[in-house]
Design a protein around this motif. Structure first.
Motif: not given
Length: 251
Positions: A51-60, A143-153
């Motif tokens: 998902a976009y948020i995880e890609l952004l996190l990886a790039i940053h 974001l992902y469909t997994d709410t808990l994982y989204n919040k961790q990200l």
């Protein structure tokens, strides 16, 4: 208003343009695709779509590991504070309130950082939308469909950005007293210590990076509050110390 003229002066520094160019480095993946080169790659792990948020996190996080943006920021801070004090250029502002001078420089430099982060977010989204999704590597959602994982990200991204902000304020503190070399070395050492803090047990909880792991959704609000308080608290302390040093400096 000193911010606008200071900002114009900052944009004349070649290193600032290098920083802004570096903020769009994710777009190099399109050049790599056109030239069929593998100097920059993007692959899914075990069929996992990102998902976009995880890609952004990886790039940053990758940029933080490079340390080049932080080194450039440390260099520019040194030019705006130590060099102007050391060369006597600040004597031109001797009739102005020192806090106003200090704050105007800080606001101008933080605006550069905001532009840098905005460019990084936009270029990351372009890569996500027009490369990852097109190649079947992305989810086509923020974001992902997994709410808990989204919040961790979200917590991890916030702590990563917070760490970068604290490094910027450390550059501010060092640049009010020391030359460019010491400022840059100090920022690099601080970044290494921040990264190593996760291996130091309970000490990691003194930093924003120690609070992004949660086991249930109820911990999210508490963790985000702690991260924000740590960032704001440390930044405020460093700001006040830096301002005091600046006020006591002889122009």
């Amino acid at each position: 208003m000193l911010v606008i003229p200071i900002l114009k002066n900052i944009f004349k520094i070649k290193a600032v343009w290098l920083l802004l160019i570096f903020s769009i480095y994710p777009l190099l993946i399109f050049i790599a695709e056109l030239t069929k080169s593998n100097f920059i790659t993007f692959e899914a792990t075990n069929g996992h779509k990102i998902a976009y948020i995880e890609l952004l996190l990886a790039i940053h996080d990758t940029q933080l590991q490079f340390m080049l943006p932080i080194i450039i920021i440390g260099f520019v801070f040194s030019l705006q504070y130590f060099d102007e004090i050391n060369t006597g250029r600040l004597i031109l502002f001797k009739d102005l309130n020192r806090k106003k001078i200090f704050d105007s420089k800080l606001i101008s430099l933080m605006l550069i950082y905001v532009i840098y982060i905005s460019n990084l977010m936009i270029s990351s989204y372009i890569v996500f939308k027009f490369y990852a999704v097109r190649k079947g590597l992305g989810t086509n959602t923020l974001l992902y469909t997994d709410t808990l994982y989204n919040k961790q990200l979200i917590l991890q991204l916030l702590s990563s950005l917070g760490t970068e902000v604290l490094l910027i304020f450390i550059a501010l503190l060092l640049s009010t007293k020391f030359n460019t070399g010491i400022t840059i070395i100090g920022v690099i050492v601080s970044a290494m210590l921040f990264r190593a803090s996760t291996l130091l047990g309970k000490i990691q909880y003194l930093l924003p990076s120690g609070h992004y792991s949660i086991s249930n959704q109820n911990e999210f609000n508490f963790s985000i509050l702690i991260i924000i308080c740590l960032i704001f608290g440390y930044a405020t302390i460093i700001y006040l110390i830096s301002l005091k040093i600046f006020k006591q400096t002889q122009f």
